[in-house]
Design a protein around this motif. Structure first.
Motif, PDB file in Angstrom:
ATOM      1  N   SER A 114      20.723 -16.142  15.435  1.00  0.00           N
ATOM      2  CA  SER A 114      19.607 -15.297  15.044  1.00  0.00           C
ATOM      3  C   SER A 114      19.833 -13.907  15.636  1.00  0.00           C
ATOM      4  O   SER A 114      19.787 -13.729  16.859  1.00  0.00           O
ATOM      5  CB  SER A 114      18.286 -15.880  15.557  1.00  0.00           C
ATOM      6  N   SER A 115      20.094 -12.935  14.767  1.00  0.00           N
ATOM      7  CA  SER A 115      20.328 -11.557  15.215  1.00  0.00           C
ATOM      8  C   SER A 115      19.101 -10.970  15.880  1.00  0.00           C
ATOM      9  O   SER A 115      19.211 -10.220  16.847  1.00  0.00           O
ATOM     10  CB  SER A 115      20.727 -10.671  14.025  1.00  0.00           C
ATOM     11  N   SER A 116      17.918 -11.301  15.371  1.00  0.00           N
ATOM     12  CA  SER A 116      16.692 -10.732  15.926  1.00  0.00           C
ATOM     13  C   SER A 116      16.347 -11.329  17.290  1.00  0.00           C
ATOM     14  O   SER A 116      15.841 -10.637  18.161  1.00  0.00           O
ATOM     15  CB  SER A 116      15.526 -10.918  14.960  1.00  0.00           C
ATOM     16  N   ARG A 117      16.640 -12.614  17.469  1.00  0.00           N
ATOM     17  CA  ARG A 117      16.313 -13.278  18.736  1.00  0.00           C
ATOM     18  C   ARG A 117      17.495 -13.316  19.696  1.00  0.00           C
ATOM     19  O   ARG A 117      17.362 -13.738  20.831  1.00  0.00           O
ATOM     20  CB  ARG A 117      15.793 -14.684  18.467  1.00  0.00           C
ATOM     21  N   LYS A 118      18.673 -12.945  19.200  1.00  0.00           N
ATOM     22  CA  LYS A 118      19.901 -12.905  20.020  1.00  0.00           C
ATOM     23  C   LYS A 118      20.229 -14.257  20.642  1.00  0.00           C
ATOM     24  O   LYS A 118      20.619 -14.357  21.801  1.00  0.00           O
ATOM     25  CB  LYS A 118      19.794 -11.843  21.135  1.00  0.00           C
ATOM     26  N   LYS A 119      20.061 -15.318  19.843  1.00  0.00           N
ATOM     27  CA  LYS A 119      20.400 -16.659  20.327  1.00  0.00           C
ATOM     28  C   LYS A 119      20.633 -17.573  19.141  1.00  0.00           C
ATOM     29  O   LYS A 119      20.267 -17.262  18.006  1.00  0.00           O
ATOM     30  CB  LYS A 119      19.301 -17.214  21.238  1.00  0.00           C
ATOM     31  N   MET A 120      21.224 -18.722  19.417  1.00  0.00           N
ATOM     32  CA  MET A 120      21.436 -19.736  18.389  1.00  0.00           C
ATOM     33  C   MET A 120      20.098 -20.425  18.102  1.00  0.00           C
ATOM     34  O   MET A 120      19.315 -20.672  19.010  1.00  0.00           O
ATOM     35  CB  MET A 120      22.469 -20.770  18.848  1.00  0.00           C
ATOM     36  N   ARG A 121      19.879 -20.707  16.808  1.00  0.00           N
ATOM     37  CA  ARG A 121      18.673 -21.402  16.369  1.00  0.00           C
ATOM     38  C   ARG A 121      19.054 -22.428  15.313  1.00  0.00           C
ATOM     39  O   ARG A 121      20.107 -22.344  14.707  1.00  0.00           O
ATOM     40  CB  ARG A 121      17.669 -20.426  15.750  1.00  0.00           C
ATOM     41  N   THR A 122      18.144 -23.351  15.062  1.00  0.00           N
ATOM     42  CA  THR A 122      18.359 -24.336  14.010  1.00  0.00           C
ATOM     43  C   THR A 122      18.055 -23.687  12.671  1.00  0.00           C
ATOM     44  O   THR A 122      16.971 -23.134  12.479  1.00  0.00           O
ATOM     45  CB  THR A 122      17.454 -25.558  14.217  1.00  0.00           C
ATOM     46  N   LEU A 123      19.007 -23.746  11.758  1.00  0.00           N
ATOM     47  CA  LEU A 123      18.790 -23.198  10.424  1.00  0.00           C
ATOM     48  C   LEU A 123      17.941 -24.161   9.597  1.00  0.00           C
ATOM     49  O   LEU A 123      16.919 -23.782   9.050  1.00  0.00           O
ATOM     50  CB  LEU A 123      20.128 -22.918   9.731  1.00  0.00           C
ATOM     51  N   TYR A 124      18.381 -25.410   9.492  1.00  0.00           N
ATOM     52  CA  TYR A 124      17.647 -26.389   8.699  1.00  0.00           C
ATOM     53  C   TYR A 124      17.184 -27.537   9.582  1.00  0.00           C
ATOM     54  O   TYR A 124      17.991 -28.340  10.037  1.00  0.00           O
ATOM     55  CB  TYR A 124      18.504 -26.944   7.562  1.00  0.00           C
ATOM     56  N   GLU A 125      15.893 -27.603   9.793  1.00  0.00           N
ATOM     57  CA  GLU A 125      15.296 -28.732  10.502  1.00  0.00           C
ATOM     58  C   GLU A 125      15.319 -29.960   9.603  1.00  0.00           C
ATOM     59  O   GLU A 125      15.450 -31.082  10.069  1.00  0.00           O
ATOM     60  CB  GLU A 125      13.867 -28.365  10.885  1.00  0.00           C
ATOM     61  N   ALA A 126      15.186 -29.737   8.295  1.00  0.00           N
ATOM     62  CA  ALA A 126      15.266 -30.808   7.299  1.00  0.00           C
ATOM     63  C   ALA A 126      16.013 -30.272   6.087  1.00  0.00           C
ATOM     64  O   ALA A 126      15.903 -29.094   5.757  1.00  0.00           O
ATOM     65  CB  ALA A 126      13.872 -31.273   6.888  1.00  0.00           C
ATOM     66  N   SER A 127      16.780 -31.135   5.449  1.00  0.00           N
ATOM     67  CA  SER A 127      17.495 -30.786   4.223  1.00  0.00           C
ATOM     68  C   SER A 127      17.875 -32.081   3.538  1.00  0.00           C
ATOM     69  O   SER A 127      18.671 -32.854   4.061  1.00  0.00           O
ATOM     70  CB  SER A 127      18.757 -29.970   4.542  1.00  0.00           C
ATOM     71  N   TYR A 128      17.272 -32.312   2.354  1.00  0.00           N
ATOM     72  CA  TYR A 128      17.594 -33.534   1.628  1.00  0.00           C
ATOM     73  C   TYR A 128      17.182 -33.415   0.164  1.00  0.00           C
ATOM     74  O   TYR A 128      16.259 -32.671  -0.184  1.00  0.00           O
ATOM     75  CB  TYR A 128      16.953 -34.766   2.262  1.00  0.00           C
ATOM     76  N   ALA A 129      17.882 -34.173  -0.670  1.00  0.00           N
ATOM     77  CA  ALA A 129      17.566 -34.231  -2.094  1.00  0.00           C
ATOM     78  C   ALA A 129      16.274 -35.010  -2.282  1.00  0.00           C
ATOM     79  O   ALA A 129      15.985 -35.945  -1.519  1.00  0.00           O
ATOM     80  CB  ALA A 129      18.704 -34.900  -2.862  1.00  0.00           C
ATOM     81  N   ILE A 130      15.487 -34.612  -3.300  1.00  0.00           N
ATOM     82  CA  ILE A 130      14.238 -35.303  -3.602  1.00  0.00           C
ATOM     83  C   ILE A 130      14.228 -35.755  -5.062  1.00  0.00           C
ATOM     84  O   ILE A 130      14.959 -35.206  -5.891  1.00  0.00           O
ATOM     85  CB  ILE A 130      12.998 -34.431  -3.303  1.00  0.00           C
ATOM     86  N   ASP A 131      13.364 -36.744  -5.347  1.00  0.00           N
ATOM     87  CA  ASP A 131      13.311 -37.304  -6.694  1.00  0.00           C
ATOM     88  C   ASP A 131      12.663 -36.358  -7.695  1.00  0.00           C
ATOM     89  O   ASP A 131      13.118 -36.222  -8.815  1.00  0.00           O
ATOM     90  CB  ASP A 131      12.621 -38.668  -6.700  1.00  0.00           C
ATOM     91  N   ASP A 132      11.553 -35.713  -7.305  1.00  0.00           N
ATOM     92  CA  ASP A 132      10.924 -34.728  -8.188  1.00  0.00           C
ATOM     93  C   ASP A 132      10.009 -33.825  -7.367  1.00  0.00           C
ATOM     94  O   ASP A 132       9.775 -34.061  -6.184  1.00  0.00           O
ATOM     95  CB  ASP A 132      10.194 -35.376  -9.368  1.00  0.00           C
TER      96      ASP A 132
END
Length: 183
Positions: free
Chosen positions: A39-57
């Protein structure tokens, strides 16, 4: 707003083309969960995706398996992703492949909010990655396009965020490619 990057990666084990492996990695959207970025604004590593998954609809948002075994060369799925900037949102991922390359274009389905503000209207954020297998090398093209109105101070912050996010996704893909063996 446009940001584009082009990478040429020398494979650890070159010579063999394996577009199927590239395609399977790119379709493994759930493996993006926990991805870190700077994170350029916070000057530290952060989690980009806390969740990421395909969904049915779009209505039920029921989690389904990653579409890694879909035999189609061109198809779309919905993906729910939760990040620390825009919170939970749904994106349409269009996957495509041919004899030498594979990739996807993701497009936001709903409004993206930053805090309580509408930041990006539906279908005004697209991110794409295209990977061409050259035998000894992988040519990786990444493009992010966003239409949004924001004060100039906020605009620079968003641009830096999208740049470092893209770098993180590139790093994730290369790590998956080099460490996956045969998928």
């Amino acid at each position: 707003f446009l940001i584009e990057a082009l990478y040429l990666h020398k494979k650890a084990q070159g010579g063999i083309k394996d577009v199927n492996k590239i395609s399977r990695i790119l379709r493994s959207v759930s493996k993006l969960e926990g991805l870190q970025y700077y994170s350029s604004s916070r000057k530290k590593m952060r989690t980009l995706y806390e969740a990421s998954y395909a969904i049915d609809d779009l209505k039920t948002e029921e989690r389904v398996a990653d579409p890694i075994d879909n035999p189609s060369a061109d198809f779309s799925v919905y993906v729910l992703q939760k990040d620390l900037t825009f919170d939970k949102n749904i994106y349409r991922y269009r996957f495509c492949a041919d004899a030498d390359s594979a990739g996807f274009i993701s497009t936001n389905v709903g409004v993206l909010k930053y805090s309580v503000f509408k930041a990006i209207e539906p279908e005004n954020l697209e991110a794409s990655i295209s990977v061409t297998d050259l035998g000894d090398y992988l040519l990786v093209h990444m493009l992010t396009r966003a239409d949004f109105t924001a004060p100039s101070v906020f605009r620079e912050r968003v641009q830096n965020s999208f740049r470092t996010r893209g770098e993180a996704v590139y790093g994730w893909f290369i790590a998956q490619y080099e460490n996956s063996g045969n998928l």
